[in-house]
Structure formats: structure tokens, C-alpha cells
Design an enzyme around this catalytic site. Structure first.
Site, PDB file in Angstrom:
ATOM      1  N   VAL A 160       1.605  -1.231   0.112  1.00 19.71           N
ATOM      2  CA  VAL A 160       0.052   0.379  -0.102  1.00 19.71           C
ATOM      3  C   VAL A 160       0.774   1.630  -0.065  1.00 19.71           C
ATOM      4  O   VAL A 160       2.158   1.630   0.998  1.00 19.71           O
ATOM      5  CB  VAL A 160      -1.175   0.034   1.383  1.00 19.71           C
ATOM      6  CG1 VAL A 160      -1.843   1.474   1.003  1.00 19.71           C
ATOM      7  CG2 VAL A 160      -1.588  -0.830   0.924  1.00 19.71           C
ATOM      8  N   CYS A 161       0.321   2.086  -0.649  1.00 23.27           N
ATOM      9  CA  CYS A 161       1.391   3.660  -0.813  1.00 23.27           C
ATOM     10  C   CYS A 161       2.523   3.676  -1.448  1.00 23.27           C
ATOM     11  O   CYS A 161       3.430   2.527  -1.895  1.00 23.27           O
ATOM     12  CB  CYS A 161       1.444   3.912   0.629  1.00 23.27           C
ATOM     13  SG  CYS A 161       1.513   5.625   0.707  1.00 23.27           S
ATOM     14  N   THR A 162       3.526   3.678  -0.404  1.00 24.56           N
ATOM     15  CA  THR A 162       4.857   3.702  -0.879  1.00 24.56           C
ATOM     16  C   THR A 162       5.910   2.799   0.036  1.00 24.56           C
ATOM     17  O   THR A 162       7.266   2.546  -0.335  1.00 24.56           O
ATOM     18  CB  THR A 162       6.215   4.978   0.137  1.00 24.56           C
ATOM     19  OG1 THR A 162       5.151   5.002   1.624  1.00 24.56           O
ATOM     20  CG2 THR A 162       5.449   6.531  -0.576  1.00 24.56           C
ATOM     21  N   THR A 180       2.359   4.080  -6.523  1.00 22.09           N
ATOM     22  CA  THR A 180       2.351   4.095  -5.566  1.00 22.09           C
ATOM     23  C   THR A 180       1.433   5.635  -4.874  1.00 22.09           C
ATOM     24  O   THR A 180       0.885   5.960  -5.556  1.00 22.09           O
ATOM     25  CB  THR A 180       3.968   3.990  -5.198  1.00 22.09           C
ATOM     26  OG1 THR A 180       4.622   4.801  -3.820  1.00 22.09           O
ATOM     27  CG2 THR A 180       4.225   5.532  -6.441  1.00 22.09           C
TER      28      THR A 180
END
Length: 272
Positions: A160-162, A180
């Protein structure tokens, strides 16, 4: 309160959810959730293997990696969805057992197991975090070795995300489409991935989600893979995930430069 100490509302909601899942899942759904014949033959059967975390003999194991400086919703969003899918057991994992602080330093989640004790999982989930936490993880060779070991036998490896930058730094995204956090898109190329827009992007057995709240979308998609679409749709209703935000600035394509700058400042100012 009832005899177990739950409020009537809480107990009633749990009874309703159990009844709804039982009605929609049925025998076929239960079989799908516990049937491992479609997974790689070299995988250990999930169960009470100490390397897989806790769970009964038919459970699918999800290893949720925590590290100092992770973002709370990156982890809690998909956890809230996946931990309620029948036949799925989510285990929080970190370098060592115990509380792990988020990027703001104001919240901690407890890691149930240490990475040294988890050698296999059906699903690996890596959340993103603040600059300090993600940068440290991108340089953590021990963490990369553990991620590669789990990925070798996982059915799904997700972020998830970075968190995708961490997967990329471990060498898992070379040449693959991935997504990202919006402000970190340029860094995907530096870890060998090909930025691809979307709330989540599936490439083989790797699923990467965009920023923070997109982890819930990815979690619902993964629920459909681990069980079926009926369960995933029921889970969306169970957590009442029906976004209708008061503003329409949820992506850089919809926000102006001033809003972008303020968003990044708010994140930076709140970082520990």
C-alpha cells in the site's frame, strides 16, 4: 451489556455480520476459502506451522509487515477488511515483537510475531510510511531478504502507498507495472518498476495499491481473490465503504499546486 461484556449494539452487529456471511458464502464459498489445490505445489500447507503464524489447519495466512514510521491507515485499512474474511488469519510482523510506532509517533500497533519466526505466508502485505520510515526500509538489507523469502512462496505479495518502493528495493518490481503514493511516483522508476495509474495495480501475483486509503480498495480486491466476489461485496457493506467525500481533491489530477504543497507540508509537519 451482555454476558460477554459486549454492548447490545456491538453483539447484535456481530450476529448480523455472521449471519450475512453465512448466507452469502455457503458451502461452495467455504470450500473456495480453504481449498489450496490451486496454489503452488511447493507451498507448505497452512496451519499451525510456527513459521506461518497462528491459525487453524484451513486458514490462509496474511503477514502484515510493520516497521518504525509506517502509516497507520496503510496497515489498518486492508487489515480491517481481510481479518474478517472467513478462513483468513492476519498476523502483524516486525523485526521484533511488541509495539511499533507510526510515522506520526502518536499511535502504535503491536507486532504479534518477529520476522525471524515467520518463514512463509500466503499473503505478504507491506504498508507505506513517512519519508524516514520508508527510506530506512529501502536501505534495510535484512528486511529485503525476509521479503524475498516470503515472496518466494506467497500466493500474493502486496503493498500500500510507498510500500511499493520497499518491494521495489527488495528487487520484486523490476519491469513490472506498479503504483504508489502520488508524490512518490517518480521513485518507482528508480526501483525498476513502471508507474501505472490506478487505485491498485495487479501484475502476476503482486498487487500494489496507491496512497493510504487505496489500501481498502486493494483489500476488497484481495478478499475476492482469497474467497469470492460475494464475500468481497459483503465486506464492502460490512465496513460501509461508500466514499462520498466533501471535497474533490483526492488526487493530484484534481488538486491545484497550492493544495499539493499544503498536503505535503501537513505530512512533513506531522512526522515524528
Amino acid at each position: 451489556m451482555n454476558g460477554s461484556g459486549e454492548t447490545g449494539i456491538g453483539a447484535g452487529r456481530r450476529r448480523l455480520l455472521r449471519g450475512a456471511v453465512a448466507g452469502t458464502l455457503g458451502a461452495a464459498g467455504l470450500a473456495a476459502a480453504s481449498d489450496h489445490s490451486a496454489y503452488p505445489a511447493d507451498r507448505d500447507a497452512p496451519g499451525r506451522d510456527p513459521g506461518r503464524g497462528e491459525g487453524d489447519a484451513s486458514s490462509l495466512s496474511v503477514a502484515l509487515l510493520l516497521y518504525d514510521g509506517f502509516t497507520a491507515l496503510d496497515a489498518v485499512g486492508p487489515h480491517e477488511v481481510l481479518c474478517r474474511v472467513p478462513g483468513v488469519r492476519v498476523t502483524t510482523v516486525a523485526r521484533k515483537e511488541g509495539p511499533v510506532r507510526t510515522d506520526t509517533g502518536e499511535l502504535a500497533l503491536v507486532a504479534e510475531r518477529a520476522t525471524r519466526d515467520i518463514t512463509r505466508a500466503d499473503v505478504l502485505l507491506v504498508p507505506g510510511g513517512g519519508d524516514r520510515g520508508v527510506t530506512a526500509m529501502m536501505e534495510d538489507a535484512d528486511a529485503h531478504r525476509w521479503i524475498r523469502r516470503i515472496h518466494r512462496h506467497s500466493t500474493w505479495t502486496t503493498s500500500v502507498c510507498t510500500g511499493s518502493l520497499i518491494l521495489g528495493s527488495a528487487g520484486l518490481l523490476r519491469g513490472l507495472p506498479a503504483t504508489t503514493y502520488w508524490a512518490s511516483r517518480p521513485y518507482l522508476e528508480k526501483v525498476g518498476a513502471v508507474y501505472t495509474p490506478g487505485r491498485f495495480v495487479e501484475a502476476g501475483k503482486i498487487i500494489t495499491a496507491a496512497g493510504v486509503s487505496a489500501g481498502i480498495d486493494m483489500g476488497l480486491h484481495l478478499a475476492s481473490r482469497l474467497a469470492d466476489e460475494k464475500v468481497a461485496m459483503a465486506m464492502q457493506l460490512a465496513v460501509e465503504y461508500d466514499p462520498d467525500p466533501p471535497y474533490d481533491t483526492g488526487s493530484p489530477e484534481k488538486a491545484d499546486a497550492e493544495t499539493e504543497a499544503l498536503a505535503l507540508k501537513l505530512l512533513a509537519d506531522s512526522a515524528r
